[in-house]
Design a protein around this motif. Structure first.
Motif, short mmCIF file in Angstrom:
data_model
loop_
_atom_site.label_atom_id
_atom_site.label_comp_id
_atom_site.label_asym_id
_atom_site.label_seq_id
_atom_site.Cartn_x
_atom_site.Cartn_y
_atom_site.Cartn_z
N VAL A 67 26.10 52.28 50.01
CA VAL A 67 24.93 53.14 50.22
C VAL A 67 25.27 54.59 49.91
CG1 VAL A 67 23.18 53.91 51.87
CG2 VAL A 67 24.11 51.59 52.02
N VAL A 68 24.39 55.27 49.16
CA VAL A 68 24.49 56.70 48.91
C VAL A 68 23.08 57.29 49.09
CG1 VAL A 68 25.23 58.51 47.30
CG2 VAL A 68 26.25 56.23 47.16
N ALA A 104 27.33 63.82 41.19
CA ALA A 104 28.62 63.50 41.78
C ALA A 104 28.62 63.70 43.30
CB ALA A 104 29.72 64.36 41.15
N LEU A 105 27.70 64.55 43.80
CA LEU A 105 27.59 64.80 45.23
C LEU A 105 26.33 64.16 45.78
CD1 LEU A 105 28.51 68.61 45.37
CD2 LEU A 105 30.05 66.65 45.68
N ASP A 106 26.40 63.60 46.98
CA ASP A 106 25.19 63.08 47.60
C ASP A 106 24.43 64.23 48.25
OD1 ASP A 106 26.42 63.69 50.02
OD2 ASP A 106 26.91 61.62 50.51
N ASN A 107 23.32 63.94 48.93
CA ASN A 107 22.51 65.03 49.47
C ASN A 107 23.09 65.64 50.74
OD1 ASN A 107 21.96 62.99 51.27
ND2 ASN A 107 19.72 63.09 51.04
N LEU A 108 24.27 65.16 51.15
CA LEU A 108 25.00 65.80 52.25
C LEU A 108 26.15 66.63 51.73
CD1 LEU A 108 25.16 62.80 54.77
CD2 LEU A 108 23.51 64.68 54.71
N GLY A 109 26.28 66.71 50.38
CA GLY A 109 27.33 67.50 49.78
C GLY A 109 28.67 66.79 49.72
N VAL A 110 28.68 65.49 49.95
CA VAL A 110 29.91 64.70 49.92
C VAL A 110 30.03 64.01 48.57
CG1 VAL A 110 31.18 62.80 51.01
CG2 VAL A 110 29.77 64.35 52.41
N SER A 111 31.25 63.99 48.02
CA SER A 111 31.45 63.34 46.72
C SER A 111 31.11 61.86 46.80
CB SER A 111 32.90 63.51 46.25
OG SER A 111 33.10 62.80 45.04
N LEU A 126 26.64 44.31 35.60
CA LEU A 126 27.67 44.78 36.53
C LEU A 126 27.28 44.52 37.98
CD1 LEU A 126 28.55 48.25 34.94
CD2 LEU A 126 29.54 46.01 34.44
N GLY A 127 25.99 44.49 38.23
CA GLY A 127 25.48 44.29 39.58
C GLY A 127 24.02 44.69 39.63
N SER A 128 23.52 44.89 40.82
CA SER A 128 22.12 45.28 40.99
C SER A 128 22.03 46.47 41.93
CB SER A 128 21.29 44.11 41.54
OG SER A 128 21.81 43.68 42.78
N LEU A 129 20.89 47.13 41.93
CA LEU A 129 20.68 48.26 42.85
C LEU A 129 19.26 48.25 43.36
CD1 LEU A 129 18.82 50.67 41.39
CD2 LEU A 129 20.95 51.12 40.19
N VAL A 130 19.12 48.91 44.50
CA VAL A 130 17.80 49.19 45.08
C VAL A 130 17.75 50.68 45.36
CG1 VAL A 130 16.17 48.74 46.95
CG2 VAL A 130 17.68 46.90 46.14
N VAL A 180 17.41 56.52 49.29
CA VAL A 180 18.61 55.76 49.61
C VAL A 180 18.92 54.86 48.41
CG1 VAL A 180 19.71 54.14 51.19
CG2 VAL A 180 18.05 55.80 52.06
N LEU A 181 20.12 55.01 47.87
CA LEU A 181 20.58 54.20 46.74
C LEU A 181 21.52 53.12 47.28
CD1 LEU A 181 20.97 53.54 43.72
CD2 LEU A 181 22.74 55.31 43.66
N VAL A 182 21.16 51.87 47.08
CA VAL A 182 21.95 50.73 47.54
C VAL A 182 22.52 50.02 46.33
CG1 VAL A 182 21.96 48.62 48.91
CG2 VAL A 182 20.38 50.47 49.50
N LEU A 183 23.85 49.94 46.25
CA LEU A 183 24.53 49.32 45.12
C LEU A 183 25.13 47.99 45.55
CD1 LEU A 183 26.42 52.46 43.77
CD2 LEU A 183 24.26 51.53 42.93
N ASP A 184 24.93 46.98 44.73
CA ASP A 184 25.47 45.65 45.02
C ASP A 184 26.23 45.15 43.80
OD1 ASP A 184 26.04 43.21 46.11
OD2 ASP A 184 24.02 42.39 45.92
N PRO A 185 27.53 45.48 43.66
CA PRO A 185 28.29 45.08 42.48
C PRO A 185 28.45 43.56 42.43
CG PRO A 185 29.43 46.79 43.73
CD PRO A 185 28.33 46.29 44.59
N ARG A 186 28.52 43.04 41.21
CA ARG A 186 28.75 41.62 41.01
C ARG A 186 30.25 41.35 40.98
NH1 ARG A 186 25.61 38.21 36.45
NH2 ARG A 186 23.98 38.58 37.99
N GLY A 187 30.66 40.18 41.41
CA GLY A 187 32.07 39.81 41.40
C GLY A 187 32.61 39.70 39.98
N ALA A 188 33.94 39.72 39.88
CA ALA A 188 34.59 39.63 38.58
C ALA A 188 34.36 38.27 37.94
CB ALA A 188 36.09 39.89 38.72
N LYS A 189 34.29 38.27 36.64
CA LYS A 189 34.11 37.04 35.88
C LYS A 189 35.34 36.16 36.04
CE LYS A 189 32.95 35.50 31.19
NZ LYS A 189 32.69 35.96 29.80
N GLY A 190 35.12 34.87 36.18
CA GLY A 190 36.22 33.94 36.37
C GLY A 190 37.04 33.74 35.10
N ASP A 191 38.19 33.11 35.26
CA ASP A 191 39.08 32.85 34.13
C ASP A 191 38.43 31.87 33.16
OD1 ASP A 191 40.99 34.45 35.29
OD2 ASP A 191 42.00 32.78 36.30
#
Length: 339
Positions: A67-68, A104-111, A126-130, A180-191
């Motif tokens: 979450v950012v 690069a900074l969120d709205n609280l000034g944090v990287s 790569l994943g999904s976002l809301v 509110v930015l919600v990031l949900d990365p997808r897992g790595a591709k299998g072998d």
């Protein structure tokens, strides 16, 4: 007065923990009354804010998501740094955006760079976002992320390439909204799995049926005791069965034998020639369901499902196909293979 506020949890913690923290802050502040420190009012406000965020989290995404928080820049669609603490879309019609520009900074000034960098994977996407409005998660944009490109030497902003999945309205956000930015990365591709076995068959020639021929003559593969003809969507003008004849010189052919269903207009499957003299024909998987027993003076055999018959013509070099009744072929492909 000694005050011991509850442990502060990160915004990305489980919504249930955020809710518990918020309730504890509000309860503690309410007991201090007129003797409470001056910052008690701010603490109550913080508790209310956390309670709202916790409710939004519970409604918007599963536990453990990234979450950012940002302020929305809705006045520009320029692909570039949206400004400190801001997020921007590359289309003023927000539901049609194909990129999100996050500072690069969120709205609280944090990287937020390390957090945004977690949106990476060897899978696609790569994943999904809301992206949703703080306090009103019904106003949202859902998208898949197909690329994550840092800009400005890693200190300016991040460009997330989007494929829109859903949007509550064409423009769910107003300029200056807290988002509110919600990031949900997808897992790595299998072998990659082990390669399968190599086929024993090799292609000798591919013959596309063009026009409306009544005869299709194909040279048989050389240098192999066994060969087969693969029918791939071979079509005829009307329902009828096929005939096959063999030749040792490509000009004179033996008596044709019928095969295939008389009710078909499309033929698929394999016709094999086996034996040292390539004088044994075999219909594998039925060239068409209900293959008929061959009827020919120089061919004899057995009926379906896997029709086999022998021919007195040995050492065949060519094979010729026709349609009973003199009908025409109208398309398809026959592939000659050998092993």
């Amino acid at each position: 007065m000694n005050l011991t506020p509850p442990e502060v949890r990160a915004l990305g913690d489980f919504p249930s923990r955020n809710t518990a923290d918020a309730d504890a802050y509000v309860a503690a502040a309410s007991t201090w009354g007129a003797t409470a420190p001056l910052w008690a009012t701010d603490l109550v406000a913080l508790g209310d804010w956390m309670a709202t965020l916790a409710a939004d989290q519970a409604a918007a995404f599963p536990p453990g998501a990234i979450v950012v928080t940002y302020t929305f820049d809705g006045l520009s669609a320029t692909v570039g740094d949206p400004g400190a603490g801001k997020v921007r879309l590359n289309n003023l019609t927000q539901g049609s955006a194909t990129a999100m520009l996050a500072d690069a900074l969120d709205n609280l000034g944090v990287s937020a760079l390390a957090t945004l960098a977690r949106m990476t994977s060897t899978s696609a996407p790569l994943g999904s976002l809301v992206l949703y409005k703080f306090g009103d998660p019904s106003r949202r944009l859902n998208a898949d992320v197909t690329a994550n490109t840092p800009s400005g030497g890693g200190t300016g902003h991040v460009n997330l390439t989007l494929t829109n999945v859903a949007v509550s309205t064409a423009n769910p956000f107003a300029d200056g909204d807290s988002l509110v930015l919600v990031l949900d990365p997808r897992g790595a591709k299998g072998d990659t799995g082990a390669p399968g076995a190599t086929s024993l068959w090799t292609t000798d020639g591919t013959y596309n049926i063009t026009g409306t021929p009544t005869l299709v003559t194909i040279p048989l593969p050389t240098g192999a005791a066994t060969c087969r003809l693969s029918f791939e969507g071979v079509t005829i003008a009307s329902t009828q069965s096929l005939t096959v004849a063999l030749s040792t010189n490509g000009s004179s052919f033996g008596t044709a034998a019928g095969f295939g269903s008389a009710s078909g207009t499309m033929f698929t499957g394999f016709l094999s020639l086996e034996g040292l003299g390539r004088n044994r024909l075999s219909l594998e998987d039925r060239v068409v369901a209900g293959a008929s027993v061959p009827s020919s003076p120089n061919m004899s055999g057995e009926g379906p499902p896997n029709q086999r018959f022998a021919t007195t013509i040995g050492g065949a070099t060519h094979i010729q196909f026709a349609v009973n009744g003199g009908l025409a072929f109208t398309g398809g492909t026959i592939v000659a293979e050998k092993k």
